[in-house]
Scaffold this active site. Sequence first.
Site, PDB file in Angstrom:
ATOM      1  N   ARG A 266      -1.100   6.723   9.658  1.00 18.99           N
ATOM      2  CA  ARG A 266      -1.177   6.188   8.298  1.00 18.99           C
ATOM      3  C   ARG A 266      -1.488   7.307   7.302  1.00 18.99           C
ATOM      4  O   ARG A 266      -1.305   8.475   7.603  1.00 18.99           O
ATOM      5  CB  ARG A 266      -2.213   5.065   8.260  1.00 18.99           C
ATOM      6  CG  ARG A 266      -1.829   3.899   9.179  1.00 18.99           C
ATOM      7  CD  ARG A 266      -2.703   2.701   8.956  1.00 18.99           C
ATOM      8  NE  ARG A 266      -2.330   1.572   9.800  1.00 18.99           N
ATOM      9  CZ  ARG A 266      -2.873   0.361   9.697  1.00 18.99           C
ATOM     10  NH1 ARG A 266      -3.824   0.132   8.793  1.00 18.99           N
ATOM     11  NH2 ARG A 266      -2.497  -0.627  10.494  1.00 18.99           N
TER      12      ARG A 266
ATOM     13  N   LYS B 201      -5.302   7.251  12.380  1.00 21.13           N
ATOM     14  CA  LYS B 201      -5.811   7.797  11.126  1.00 21.13           C
ATOM     15  C   LYS B 201      -6.223   9.254  11.299  1.00 21.13           C
ATOM     16  O   LYS B 201      -6.874   9.606  12.283  1.00 21.13           O
ATOM     17  CB  LYS B 201      -7.000   6.968  10.636  1.00 21.13           C
ATOM     18  CG  LYS B 201      -6.636   5.504  10.355  1.00 21.13           C
ATOM     19  CD  LYS B 201      -7.830   4.687   9.919  1.00 21.13           C
ATOM     20  CE  LYS B 201      -7.431   3.249   9.638  1.00 21.13           C
ATOM     21  NZ  LYS B 201      -8.590   2.425   9.203  1.00 21.13           N
TER      22      LYS B 201
ATOM     23  N   CYS C 128      -7.687 -11.357   2.271  1.00 21.02           N
ATOM     24  CA  CYS C 128      -7.610 -10.857   3.639  1.00 21.02           C
ATOM     25  C   CYS C 128      -7.740 -12.001   4.637  1.00 21.02           C
ATOM     26  O   CYS C 128      -8.722 -12.753   4.614  1.00 21.02           O
ATOM     27  CB  CYS C 128      -8.699  -9.811   3.895  1.00 21.02           C
ATOM     28  SG  CYS C 128      -8.667  -9.170   5.590  1.00 21.02           S
TER      29      CYS C 128
ATOM     30  N   CYS D 272     -14.850  -3.682   1.213  1.00 22.19           N
ATOM     31  CA  CYS D 272     -13.444  -3.982   1.470  1.00 22.19           C
ATOM     32  C   CYS D 272     -12.992  -5.131   0.566  1.00 22.19           C
ATOM     33  O   CYS D 272     -13.801  -5.779  -0.105  1.00 22.19           O
ATOM     34  CB  CYS D 272     -13.249  -4.342   2.935  1.00 22.19           C
ATOM     35  SG  CYS D 272     -13.993  -5.921   3.404  1.00 22.19           S
TER      36      CYS D 272
ATOM     37  N   LYS E 263      -2.918   1.407  15.126  1.00 18.19           N
ATOM     38  CA  LYS E 263      -2.946   2.287  13.955  1.00 18.19           C
ATOM     39  C   LYS E 263      -3.600   3.619  14.289  1.00 18.19           C
ATOM     40  O   LYS E 263      -4.399   3.732  15.216  1.00 18.19           O
ATOM     41  CB  LYS E 263      -3.696   1.611  12.810  1.00 18.19           C
ATOM     42  CG  LYS E 263      -5.131   1.243  13.122  1.00 18.19           C
ATOM     43  CD  LYS E 263      -5.717   0.427  11.981  1.00 18.19           C
ATOM     44  CE  LYS E 263      -7.115  -0.073  12.324  1.00 18.19           C
ATOM     45  NZ  LYS E 263      -7.679  -0.935  11.264  1.00 18.19           N
TER      46      LYS E 263
ATOM     47  N   CYS F 172     -15.656  -8.615   7.556  1.00 21.39           N
ATOM     48  CA  CYS F 172     -15.437  -8.853   8.979  1.00 21.39           C
ATOM     49  C   CYS F 172     -15.823  -7.587   9.734  1.00 21.39           C
ATOM     50  O   CYS F 172     -16.129  -6.569   9.113  1.00 21.39           O
ATOM     51  CB  CYS F 172     -13.987  -9.254   9.242  1.00 21.39           C
ATOM     52  SG  CYS F 172     -12.839  -7.869   9.369  1.00 21.39           S
TER      53      CYS F 172
ATOM     54  N   ARG G  31       0.857  -1.194   0.000  1.00 18.84           N
ATOM     55  CA  ARG G  31       0.000   0.000   0.000  1.00 18.84           C
ATOM     56  C   ARG G  31       0.888   1.238   0.000  1.00 18.84           C
ATOM     57  O   ARG G  31       1.827   1.338   0.798  1.00 18.84           O
ATOM     58  CB  ARG G  31      -0.890  -0.019   1.245  1.00 18.84           C
ATOM     59  CG  ARG G  31      -1.838   1.176   1.373  1.00 18.84           C
ATOM     60  CD  ARG G  31      -2.608   1.093   2.687  1.00 18.84           C
ATOM     61  NE  ARG G  31      -3.401  -0.115   2.759  1.00 18.84           N
ATOM     62  CZ  ARG G  31      -3.745  -0.712   3.906  1.00 18.84           C
ATOM     63  NH1 ARG G  31      -3.342  -0.223   5.071  1.00 18.84           N
ATOM     64  NH2 ARG G  31      -4.479  -1.806   3.889  1.00 18.84           N
TER      65      ARG G  31
ATOM     66  N   CYS H   9     -13.301  -1.740   7.512  1.00 19.02           N
ATOM     67  CA  CYS H   9     -12.436  -1.008   6.579  1.00 19.02           C
ATOM     68  C   CYS H   9     -13.212  -0.193   5.550  1.00 19.02           C
ATOM     69  O   CYS H   9     -12.708   0.815   5.073  1.00 19.02           O
ATOM     70  CB  CYS H   9     -11.489  -1.980   5.878  1.00 19.02           C
ATOM     71  SG  CYS H   9     -10.261  -2.711   6.985  1.00 19.02           S
TER      72      CYS H   9
END
Length: 556
Positions: free
Chosen positions: A145, A211, A437, A431, A209, A476, A76, A480
Amino acid sequence: MSNTEKKESHAEKVKRVSRGLRGTLQESLKDEHTGSLRPDDQLLLKFHGMYQQDDRDRRDERAAKKLERLYSFMIRLRIPGGMIGPVHWEALHNVAGENSTGTIKITTRQTVQLHGILKSKVKPTIKAFDSVFLDSIAACGDVNRNVTCTSNPAASPLHKEVFGYAGEISRSLLPKTRAYYEIWLDETQIAEKEEPEDPLYKQVYLPRKFKIGIAIPPYNDVDIFTNDIGLIAIIDNNTLIGFNVAIGGGLGTTHGNPDTYPRRGTVIGFVPKKDILKVVYEIVTVQRDFGNREDRKLSRLKYTVDRLGVEFYKHEVEKRSGISFEPEKEYKFSTRTDDFGWKQDTAGNWHYTVFVENGRVCDENGYNLKTALLEVSKTRRATFRFTCNQNLILSDIFPKDKDLIESILVKFGVHRKTNETSPIRKNSMACVALNTCSLALAEGQRYLPSLIDKIENLLGKHGLDSEPITIRMTGCPNGCARPYISEIGLVGTAYGRYNLHLGADFEGYRLNKKYKEDLDESKILNELDTLFDRFKKERKDSESFGDFTNRIGILN
């Protein structure tokens, strides 16, 4: 007991002894006996913008033959604000064709990723990106990110100035370690000189993470309240004066764990633009020092804010930065939808938003979108901007070049596809999910288009074809594709089964709620059929589907 004396998760230990995210990645890459990396290196790899994956469709077949899983890697890119030039796009096109599955995936965070890269192709891929000044540093992992920003320059005469903050924030929060350059670009490490500790991330980086998004009202295409930090640009008398600051947004949950939940960001005040970089930096340091490092499921900023309290967090940031938050300034969002087709900005330049279903740029079923975009890039007459809705803007086109770009879009059917796509499909996202994944319980991007075919039929049945309802699907509960803030959210529970969430507003202020659990396709369609019928008969003037389902009491 101090935070560093508490029990650490395994991930924290790996980070602490990683020697600045180096670990044994170089040794793992040289091991030709496996397509995989060592377990701890797989965790560190994320900080370099990559994930190890495998083809889940072929697991049983390979296990029967006593072969290891078909491992590959996803890379990514870090593209603050989501803009690259035509030379970059051409390089991305070529790298995707040579080293990956060939599909360029536009993500929900305004960047792109490539899947299916074999271990031997990872370094050549990184080097190819580096040759055009693209990198994947900090695109994943427990760091800040990709920083997102309202995507279309036609959104505001001040777009360029606001967009600039995405790059400034990204640079200020980059890890300082040289590990990326040593491992992937063969930079020589100065052995006799120990690398100094990163003043922001120190040895253990962030608990999870992080954002950051920037929105320019009335556009909320970045879903500002889903970010750890949301910055809302405040423009007064055609001047950017600063930002309202929201903290604690985040959507990921875990099925069966009531301690996890989606959370809408809380606006804690206004900060003048001259102070915003310092304030953002210190919001990150508070999370670094107070975030949960024992349980990764409870380690996002949203849990830190709720555990400490909004006022405590706010005051800690004020103390560290020396800057006091001013009262929140007035603003209003009216849409999250991308402006499809041609839009002209105040400088006279043109921008064309292309619909890209679920962000998949490829040549498929007679629709050669990838080839079309390559042809556009070769004209060198447009830049490429990615949106947080997984679409693409051919941007910054001079008036004299508009007809040239238009002719390419018409030639390849891109103009027709964008114009003829239904409103609900244009407001859909999914996603990646299966087959790559590792967390996916159900399908995402491979299934949603066919489900929308059936939902479009239902909308037509009830005379609701023109309703721009937001619908999002994830395989899931990690969220995302941001399903918890869509009018219709579908969250995978098992193969072919989803929880149905309803009730978010169209503009993106309000989260939805779980309506029904563990539904298969027929039950999803039956529920929506009933709801669309009621919506048609009982809605108020101009009421959105999300506001309707929230109002009628079915979610209580």
